[in-house]
Design a protein around this motif. Structure first.
Motif, PDB file in Angstrom:
ATOM      1  N   GLN A 296       0.827  -1.215   0.000  1.00  0.00           N
ATOM      2  CA  GLN A 296       0.000   0.000   0.000  1.00  0.00           C
ATOM      3  C   GLN A 296       0.857   1.259   0.000  1.00  0.00           C
ATOM      4  O   GLN A 296       0.583   2.215  -0.736  1.00  0.00           O
ATOM      5  N   VAL A 300       0.916   4.090  -3.064  1.00  0.00           N
ATOM      6  CA  VAL A 300       0.662   5.526  -2.896  1.00  0.00           C
ATOM      7  C   VAL A 300       1.842   6.324  -3.423  1.00  0.00           C
ATOM      8  O   VAL A 300       1.672   7.356  -4.103  1.00  0.00           O
ATOM      9  N   ARG A 304       1.567   9.003  -6.531  1.00  0.00           N
ATOM     10  CA  ARG A 304       1.944  10.413  -6.406  1.00  0.00           C
ATOM     11  C   ARG A 304       3.027  10.779  -7.409  1.00  0.00           C
ATOM     12  O   ARG A 304       2.979  11.851  -8.028  1.00  0.00           O
ATOM     13  N   VAL A 315      -5.437  10.474  -4.668  1.00  0.00           N
ATOM     14  CA  VAL A 315      -4.368   9.510  -4.420  1.00  0.00           C
ATOM     15  C   VAL A 315      -4.860   8.413  -3.472  1.00  0.00           C
ATOM     16  O   VAL A 315      -4.620   7.223  -3.689  1.00  0.00           O
ATOM     17  N   PHE A 316      -5.584   8.824  -2.425  1.00  0.00           N
ATOM     18  CA  PHE A 316      -6.106   7.851  -1.464  1.00  0.00           C
ATOM     19  C   PHE A 316      -7.081   6.889  -2.147  1.00  0.00           C
ATOM     20  O   PHE A 316      -7.026   5.673  -1.933  1.00  0.00           O
ATOM     21  N   GLY A 319      -5.158   4.485  -4.305  1.00  0.00           N
ATOM     22  CA  GLY A 319      -4.473   3.507  -3.476  1.00  0.00           C
ATOM     23  C   GLY A 319      -5.423   2.471  -2.908  1.00  0.00           C
ATOM     24  O   GLY A 319      -5.099   1.281  -2.817  1.00  0.00           O
ATOM     25  N   THR A 387      -2.716   3.327   3.820  1.00  0.00           N
ATOM     26  CA  THR A 387      -2.962   4.214   2.675  1.00  0.00           C
ATOM     27  C   THR A 387      -3.147   5.646   3.142  1.00  0.00           C
ATOM     28  O   THR A 387      -2.626   6.588   2.535  1.00  0.00           O
ATOM     29  N   THR A 391      -0.666   8.756   2.361  1.00  0.00           N
ATOM     30  CA  THR A 391      -1.248   9.897   1.652  1.00  0.00           C
ATOM     31  C   THR A 391      -1.013  11.199   2.401  1.00  0.00           C
ATOM     32  O   THR A 391      -0.736  12.243   1.794  1.00  0.00           O
TER      33      THR A 391
END
Length: 403
Positions: A296, A300, A304, A315-316, A319, A387, A391
């Motif tokens: 995870q 991420v 990014r 992004v979250f 992921g 995650t 993030t």
């Protein structure tokens, strides 16, 4: 060099291409420093006294005084007897010659279980015998103890090590180091501390945290990305431990599922087996938890790096899409791993034909379900936690100056 910058750099690592803000990085590393301090204090407080362990061990004997375990070479393997439980002269036996240990040179004929006779044992193989010394004018007696399997096991181990090094190279070497370190922590710290009656939950948390600190950093390098994965792993360990304690209490699980628990209780004094079971739940989930959290955090980081203009929520969400796929496959891994190790037990239970409610009342089934479900719940919760941590450590969206 190759695995990543130290934490003092503004970057998570030379291969990440992501600038980590100073504030979130300081919070993350500060939190991990506190966790490391708590782990070291736990290890110091719980570290078992060697003299006490020796005292307990001296009071425990595997066999009666004078009994030895010589090694013998198989000369002849008789076929299994047609009638189980019936011992005859021309079936169900193995003819051997002792070639190492007490009674060297002695010939012996020992009875073996039918499954040993049909396992492929042949002349030239080596077996371990249990030798009872002479008493009251009687000659020493021999019985079958086990088959010597050291050679094939060493070949299998060597194949594993070589393949790991060839395929994973330096990462594989560091992973093997982490595996050895984990074994040492379990053998030198956790097991002796548990034998002396220390809290199983405290031992499990301290030992697991120590393992994760070393394993993650040696295998994946000192970077902020690894630190985010470590933070998610430690959070997952805490959650798994808490869920395990609650589930053990709610199901009234005793922690003793077979005769081994009774033997341990007799030789090691007053042990809290529910606490030991909580420790087992924590340790059982470590490997899969580590796998999920590092995946995870890496996901991420890559998202990014590939999409610097994406917001944190984007992004979250990306992921978590990866995490949901990983959760699904990992849950299957956990369930099928248990089904494979307990296949014969499951076959016997099916033949019994008992209702599900009756099966759930048995200690063996209850403990395996609690262990599997608690580990799985901790695993599932660790995905959004890791995650989210990764993030938050990430920088915000970078606007295109030409837009």
């Amino acid at each position: 060099m190759g695995t990543g910058h130290a934490h003092g750099s503004h970057r998570a690592g030379p291969d990440d291409g992501v600038v980590v803000p100073r504030g979130p990085r300081a919070v993350l590393l500060g939190s991990l420093a506190l966790a490391l301090l708590a782990t070291l204090i736990g290890l110091l407080l719980l570290w078992p006294d060697g003299a006490e362990i020796d005292e307990v061990a001296d009071g425990v004997s595997f066999a009666a005084p004078g009994v030895t375990f010589p090694t013998a070479t198989v000369e002849e393997v008789q076929p299994a007897c047609a009638s189980q439980g019936r011992i005859e002269e021309d079936c169900g036996n193995v003819v051997v010659t002792v070639d190492e240990g007490a009674g060297k040179g002695d010939p012996a004929t020992v009875s073996v279980p039918p499954e040993v006779s049909t396992s492929g044992l042949t002349a030239g193989d080596r077996v371990k015998l249990l030798r009872t010394p002479e008493a009251d004018g009687m000659e020493p007696s021999y019985s079958y103890f086990g088959t010597v399997r050291t050679g094939p096991l060493l070949v299998l181990l060597a194949a594993f090590v070589v393949l790991v090094l060839v395929v994973a190279r330096w990462r594989g070497l560091f992973a093997l180091f982490g595996l050895v370190f984990s074994g040492l922590v379990v053998w030198q710290f956790m097991l002796p501390a548990l034998v002396l009656g220390s809290s199983g939950l405290a031992v499990g948390l301290a030992g697991s945290a120590a393992i994760m600190f070393v394993v993650l950093y040696t295998t994946h390098g000192f970077s902020v990305r690894t630190s985010a994965a470590l933070a998610g792993t430690l959070a997952g360990v805490l959650l798994t431990a808490g869920i395990g304690v609650l589930a053990t209490s709610a199901t009234r699980a005793t922690g003793i599922a077979d005769e081994t628990g009774g033997i341990l209780s007799a030789v090691a004094g007053e042990l809290d087996f529910q606490s030991l079971f909580a420790c087992a739940i924590v340790v059982a989930g470590l490997g899969v938890l580590n796998d999920v959290t590092i995946t995870q955090a890496s996901s991420v980081w890559e998202i990014r790096a590939a999409a610097p203009a994406a917001g944190r929520l984007e992004v979250f969400a990306s992921g978590m899409r990866i995490g949901r796929d990983h959760i699904a496959s990992t849950i299957y891994t956990i369930v099928f791993a248990y089904a494979g190790t307990a296949l014969t037990v499951l076959m016997l239970l099916q033949l019994y034909g008992l209702p599900v409610g009756d099966l759930l009342a048995t200690e063996e089934i209850t403990q395996e379900l609690v262990r599997t479900l608690a580990s799985s719940i901790g695993l599932v919760l660790a995905v959004p936690l890791t995650t989210g941590i990764a993030t938050l450590v990430m920088p915000g969206a970078v606007r295109d100056p030409q837009s």
